[in-house]
Scaffold this active site. Sequence first.
Site: not given
Length: 115
Positions: A31-32, A89, A102
């Site tokens: 989880r971020d 990204n 990621h």
Amino acid sequence: MTDADCLFCKIVAGEIPNDTVAETDDVLAFRDIAPKAPVHVLVVPKRHSTHAGEMAENDPELLAQVMRVGAEAARSEGVEESGYRFVFNCGGDSGQEVFHTHLHVMGGRPLTMGV
């Protein structure tokens, strides 16, 4: 390969705690810590590479594993049916802040292009 200064390499090595969602021999999903959506999971290869474009060139099988674990995370987080977003990204202008490949898996509410 790891990068001693890389945040995600340190997480993979267990030097920094994380909230693990899924794990394989080659990939870790967690989880971020600064979520942009109710569900926001990061999926990282355990082997360091700079971004997904580089990984697509050098290790497409590992990139496919990252995507599979991302789909597994969406299922386990309960957003498979309602919908979720995959985001990579690649480089500074894209908004990449940690230069370790990621995948962002986001969902849990209707998402706009700005998230």
